[in-house]
Design a protein around this motif. Sequence first.
Motif, PDB file in Angstrom:
ATOM      1  N   ASN A  13      23.438 -15.865  25.394  1.00 50.89           N
ATOM      2  CA  ASN A  13      22.964 -16.460  26.542  1.00 50.89           C
ATOM      3  C   ASN A  13      22.389 -15.622  27.663  1.00 50.89           C
ATOM      4  O   ASN A  13      23.132 -15.592  28.722  1.00 50.89           O
ATOM      5  CB  ASN A  13      24.101 -17.822  26.968  1.00 50.89           C
ATOM      6  CG  ASN A  13      23.369 -18.560  27.698  1.00 50.89           C
ATOM      7  OD1 ASN A  13      22.270 -18.676  28.179  1.00 50.89           O
ATOM      8  ND2 ASN A  13      23.941 -19.883  28.124  1.00 50.89           N
ATOM      9  N   LEU A  16      20.092 -15.482  29.796  1.00 50.60           N
ATOM     10  CA  LEU A  16      19.835 -15.965  31.519  1.00 50.60           C
ATOM     11  C   LEU A  16      21.148 -16.274  32.003  1.00 50.60           C
ATOM     12  O   LEU A  16      21.403 -15.908  33.326  1.00 50.60           O
ATOM     13  CB  LEU A  16      18.808 -16.889  31.365  1.00 50.60           C
ATOM     14  CG  LEU A  16      18.304 -17.595  32.803  1.00 50.60           C
ATOM     15  CD1 LEU A  16      17.807 -16.311  33.598  1.00 50.60           C
ATOM     16  CD2 LEU A  16      17.694 -18.777  32.815  1.00 50.60           C
ATOM     17  N   ASP A  17      22.085 -17.034  31.449  1.00 50.66           N
ATOM     18  CA  ASP A  17      23.210 -17.360  31.894  1.00 50.66           C
ATOM     19  C   ASP A  17      24.174 -16.308  32.279  1.00 50.66           C
ATOM     20  O   ASP A  17      24.706 -16.170  33.301  1.00 50.66           O
ATOM     21  CB  ASP A  17      23.984 -18.206  31.076  1.00 50.66           C
ATOM     22  CG  ASP A  17      25.336 -18.796  31.683  1.00 50.66           C
ATOM     23  OD1 ASP A  17      25.493 -19.505  32.643  1.00 50.66           O
ATOM     24  OD2 ASP A  17      26.278 -18.377  31.209  1.00 50.66           O
ATOM     25  N   THR A  62      22.661 -14.224  35.214  1.00 47.88           N
ATOM     26  CA  THR A  62      23.043 -14.865  36.671  1.00 47.88           C
ATOM     27  C   THR A  62      24.524 -14.601  36.816  1.00 47.88           C
ATOM     28  O   THR A  62      24.797 -14.470  38.091  1.00 47.88           O
ATOM     29  CB  THR A  62      22.607 -16.480  36.440  1.00 47.88           C
ATOM     30  OG1 THR A  62      21.199 -16.453  35.857  1.00 47.88           O
ATOM     31  CG2 THR A  62      22.589 -17.159  37.769  1.00 47.88           C
ATOM     32  N   ILE A 120      19.463 -10.274  39.612  1.00 49.15           N
ATOM     33  CA  ILE A 120      19.374 -11.019  38.434  1.00 49.15           C
ATOM     34  C   ILE A 120      18.420 -10.182  37.380  1.00 49.15           C
ATOM     35  O   ILE A 120      18.563 -10.353  36.315  1.00 49.15           O
ATOM     36  CB  ILE A 120      18.641 -12.450  38.837  1.00 49.15           C
ATOM     37  CG1 ILE A 120      20.048 -13.341  39.603  1.00 49.15           C
ATOM     38  CG2 ILE A 120      18.211 -13.097  37.739  1.00 49.15           C
ATOM     39  CD1 ILE A 120      19.480 -14.412  40.246  1.00 49.15           C
ATOM     40  N   ALA A 143      19.686  -8.949  34.087  1.00 47.31           N
ATOM     41  CA  ALA A 143      18.938  -9.532  32.717  1.00 47.31           C
ATOM     42  C   ALA A 143      18.540  -8.523  31.925  1.00 47.31           C
ATOM     43  O   ALA A 143      18.587  -8.248  30.557  1.00 47.31           O
ATOM     44  CB  ALA A 143      17.703 -10.282  33.111  1.00 47.31           C
TER      45      ALA A 143
END
Length: 305
Positions: A40, A42-43, A46, A253, A257
Amino acid sequence: MARWRAWSHALDARLRLRLAEAHTRFPVITRLISRMHAVNILDAATRLAAQSFLTAIPLFFLIASFAPSSVRNQLVSSLRTVFGLTGAVNAQLDQLLQSHTGGVRDTIGVVGALMVLISATAVSRALQRLCRRAFAVPKAASKVAPWRWLVWIAVWMLALLVQGPLRNGFGAGLWLGIPVTAISLTLLWWWTQHLLLGGRVRWLPLLPGAFLTAAALTALSVSARIYMPRALNRSMAEYGSLGSVFTMLSWLIVVCAAIAVAITVGAVLAQEPWLARHLGPSMEEGPSPRDRAHPPEPPPSPDNV
């Protein structure tokens, strides 16, 4: 309705057939997509960025309060070099880390400093979860001692202090600073994965992820010196200090990422047969290092029963 149901079943069958063909023809890509979905991206990015930001600010105040002036000066110099800070943002950084250290020290105190260090382990734990999911290590097999989280924070704070000389190539310029930065980041991320995974993954399979992470962060560090000064000064001029906070968090972020993608891609590549032949199996086989240090007692012999 029957025609619609038949068309839906036919479309589903065609999609499954195409996915099966893609898995057969491009197994690396399909496994990579599956692993990124499990991580996951993006999660995870973040969460890691938010934890990094919430960890960095108190730690910087802690260093400004208790560290000697030479360490504070080196920290300011490294942050200025990493982000190419100029203008109002640079002046604000000097004001935050160089002034009122005695009052901040009295406010924080020893208990407050310990609480800051303990809460800082949140970023270590977030990064550990990322590494565990990237290598598909079972949760029960990836538990690590809490001291590893504190060691990771301490080493990375030391690494941040020397970023200024490293990125300037020890005075020689970017022609030496960029390769030195890439090599140091490769070693740091190689060690980071091994530490936070508790030694459950062998050293060599961790190398592709470390190399890809170092390459991504080196490229981002070069672009940061071009983009960040303008973005930070513009956001601070328009929105004040809150604008610079949002700009820095947005950049974190992007960085996190890149870290999440690089570690995941490295883990998938290390487990591919064509590369695993050279790197060896990823997971440690047999008992864990803790079990080897404390082997179980042998069963009683028949004579003693």
